[in-house]
Design a protein around this motif. Structure first.
Motif, PDB file in Angstrom:
ATOM      1  N   ASP A  79       0.783  -1.244   0.000  1.00  9.58           N
ATOM      2  CA  ASP A  79       0.000   0.000   0.000  1.00  9.58           C
ATOM      3  C   ASP A  79       0.812   1.290   0.000  1.00  9.58           C
ATOM      4  OD1 ASP A  79      -2.151  -1.637   0.016  1.00  9.58           O
ATOM      5  OD2 ASP A  79      -2.879  -1.120   2.011  1.00  9.58           O
ATOM      6  N   TYR A  80       2.090   1.233   0.392  1.00 11.66           N
ATOM      7  CA  TYR A  80       2.825   2.493   0.576  1.00 11.66           C
ATOM      8  C   TYR A  80       2.921   3.290  -0.728  1.00 11.66           C
ATOM      9  CZ  TYR A  80       6.289   5.840   2.185  1.00 11.66           C
ATOM     10  OH  TYR A  80       6.947   7.002   2.505  1.00 11.66           O
ATOM     11  N   ARG A  81       3.413   2.665  -1.774  1.00 12.10           N
ATOM     12  CA  ARG A  81       3.570   3.390  -3.043  1.00 12.10           C
ATOM     13  C   ARG A  81       2.215   3.736  -3.656  1.00 12.10           C
ATOM     14  NH1 ARG A  81       8.499   0.389  -6.370  1.00 12.10           N
ATOM     15  NH2 ARG A  81      10.168   0.853  -4.877  1.00 12.10           N
ATOM     16  N   ARG A  86      -1.552  10.088  -1.200  1.00 12.97           N
ATOM     17  CA  ARG A  86      -2.710  10.235  -2.092  1.00 12.97           C
ATOM     18  C   ARG A  86      -4.025  10.069  -1.343  1.00 12.97           C
ATOM     19  NH1 ARG A  86       1.104   7.141  -4.844  1.00 12.97           N
ATOM     20  NH2 ARG A  86       1.859   8.064  -6.789  1.00 12.97           N
ATOM     21  N   ASN A  87      -4.002   9.204  -0.311  1.00 12.38           N
ATOM     22  CA  ASN A  87      -5.199   8.956   0.496  1.00 12.38           C
ATOM     23  C   ASN A  87      -4.903   9.426   1.918  1.00 12.38           C
ATOM     24  OD1 ASN A  87      -7.010   7.537   2.364  1.00 12.38           O
ATOM     25  ND2 ASN A  87      -7.708   6.388   0.566  1.00 12.38           N
ATOM     26  N   THR A  91      -2.621   7.437   4.587  1.00  7.64           N
ATOM     27  CA  THR A  91      -1.328   8.072   4.879  1.00  7.64           C
ATOM     28  C   THR A  91      -1.133   8.242   6.379  1.00  7.64           C
ATOM     29  OG1 THR A  91      -1.337   9.264   2.770  1.00  7.64           O
ATOM     30  CG2 THR A  91       0.068  10.142   4.522  1.00  7.64           C
ATOM     31  N   ALA A  92      -2.168   8.722   7.077  1.00  8.86           N
ATOM     32  CA  ALA A  92      -2.080   8.895   8.531  1.00  8.86           C
ATOM     33  C   ALA A  92      -1.905   7.551   9.227  1.00  8.86           C
ATOM     34  CB  ALA A  92      -3.337   9.599   9.048  1.00  8.86           C
ATOM     35  N   ALA A  93      -2.612   6.520   8.749  1.00  9.95           N
ATOM     36  CA  ALA A  93      -2.514   5.189   9.365  1.00  9.95           C
ATOM     37  C   ALA A  93      -1.131   4.588   9.138  1.00  9.95           C
ATOM     38  CB  ALA A  93      -3.597   4.277   8.807  1.00  9.95           C
ATOM     39  N   LEU A  94      -0.549   4.809   7.958  1.00 11.04           N
ATOM     40  CA  LEU A  94       0.806   4.320   7.682  1.00 11.04           C
ATOM     41  C   LEU A  94       1.830   5.025   8.565  1.00 11.04           C
ATOM     42  CD1 LEU A  94       0.663   4.038   3.784  1.00 11.04           C
ATOM     43  CD2 LEU A  94       0.987   2.141   5.385  1.00 11.04           C
ATOM     44  N   ASP A  95       1.643   6.330   8.785  1.00  7.06           N
ATOM     45  CA  ASP A  95       2.546   7.058   9.674  1.00  7.06           C
ATOM     46  C   ASP A  95       2.468   6.510  11.096  1.00  7.06           C
ATOM     47  OD1 ASP A  95       3.555   8.712   7.722  1.00  7.06           O
ATOM     48  OD2 ASP A  95       2.086  10.319   8.064  1.00  7.06           O
ATOM     49  N   GLU A  96       1.273   6.096  11.507  1.00  7.04           N
ATOM     50  CA  GLU A  96       1.102   5.575  12.865  1.00  7.04           C
ATOM     51  C   GLU A  96       1.761   4.210  13.030  1.00  7.04           C
ATOM     52  OE1 GLU A  96      -2.517   4.413  15.959  1.00  7.04           O
ATOM     53  OE2 GLU A  96      -2.923   5.695  14.228  1.00  7.04           O
ATOM     54  N   ILE A  97       1.737   3.439  11.969  1.00  5.32           N
ATOM     55  CA  ILE A  97       2.259   2.073  12.071  1.00  5.32           C
ATOM     56  C   ILE A  97       3.757   2.007  11.748  1.00  5.32           C
ATOM     57  CG2 ILE A  97       1.972   1.167   9.722  1.00  5.32           C
ATOM     58  CD1 ILE A  97       0.523  -1.202  10.884  1.00  5.32           C
ATOM     59  N   ARG A  98       4.305   3.059  11.140  1.00  4.74           N
ATOM     60  CA  ARG A  98       5.706   3.037  10.716  1.00  4.74           C
ATOM     61  C   ARG A  98       6.695   2.751  11.855  1.00  4.74           C
ATOM     62  NH1 ARG A  98       7.821   5.579   6.231  1.00  4.74           N
ATOM     63  NH2 ARG A  98       6.007   6.958   6.129  1.00  4.74           N
TER      64      ARG A  98
END
Length: 263
Positions: A79-81, A86-87, A91-98
């Motif tokens: 999902d990252y690329r 874009r979403n 994007t916020a959820a990916l930042d939280e899980i990073r």
């Protein structure tokens, strides 16, 4: 659980299910196929070091850790690329899980088998340093298992992963090759315990996902002789749906062969 004899087409079903389901960008598919060598190493480095009373609890914790790590890995791989920047929600959820990605699996690289091997090496070394070798017959408490396997607060990791998966329509985990390399008549109690612990870890994640209103499904592909041993040794089996893929109709098999020749 998808059950069939060796050569009955389980792996073909594995690839077909994966390819069909992952065409939907709102569905996350985690496809895991450890190789036989890593599973033998699993037994030698970890399973054989534990007493009977400790094995299932420790192995369930191991599988839970590994499955969560693979979910995180697949989230970023898939999902990252495609969605980052874009979403806004994703994007916020990916930042939280990073942060969990960076710390949880200790930046392990390579494919699933290599990550599994690296995790096994780390746990085996720490086990021997803390508790000695197999002669110690160490019985681990819950807190000792947690300290040995988990490098992060597992509840925080689970919450972050399920929070992300709540943005997906569905998550499907496929596992094949768990019994690869086991002899047709040489499956022992430790082999069955490995599968039992894996199923317990899958059921645990499924229950937690259900409480978080996340649709998380799994398919485990097993040889039928391994499944029969699993049933024989576990009094509370029968909780899972089973799909038998062995051919029991000569006419149906003949029809398929005829169609393949025609093509």
């Amino acid at each position: 659980i998808v059950i069939g004899r060796k050569g009955s087409g389980k792996t073909a079903i594995f690839w077909r299910v994966r390819d069909v389901i992952r065409d939907n960008p709102n569905v996350l598919v985690v496809d895991l196929k450890p190789d036989g060598y890593q599973l033998r190493k699993f037994k030698e480095q970890l399973v054989n070091l534990l007493t009977a009373g400790t094995k299932e609890h420790t192995l369930t914790a191991f599988w839970t850790y590994l499955l969560l790590g693979e979910l995180i890995n697949k989230i970023f791989e898939s999902d990252y690329r495609r969605f980052y920047g874009r979403n806004p929600k994703i994007t916020a959820a990916l930042d939280e899980i990073r942060p969990h990605r960076d710390h949880f699996m200790e930046n392990l690289e390579g494919d699933f088998s290599e990550r599994m091997a690296s995790l096994l090496d780390r746990i085996a070394v720490e086990f021997k340093e803390k508790y000695g070798g197999s002669d110690s017959k160490k019985f681990l408490t819950t807190s000792e298992v947690t300290d040995l396997i988990y490098k992060s607060d597992i509840r925080e990791v689970e919450a972050a992963v399920l929070g992300y998966l709540s943005l997906k329509d569905r998550t499907v985990t496929l596992l094949d090759n768990i019994d690869k390399g086991w002899g047709a008549h040489g499956v022992d109690s430790d082999d069955v315990t490995i599968v039992t612990a894996l199923m317990d870890a899958l059921r645990k994640l499924e229950r937690q996902a259900g409480r978080a209103d996340v649709e998380l499904d799994w398919l485990l592909f097993l040889r039928n002789d391994v499944y029969e041993l699993l049933i024989d040794q576990q009094s509370d089996r029968g909780k899972e749906d089973t799909i038998f893929v062995d051919w029991d109709s000569p006419a149906a098999l003949r029809s398929v062969v005829d169609k393949r020749i025609a093509v």
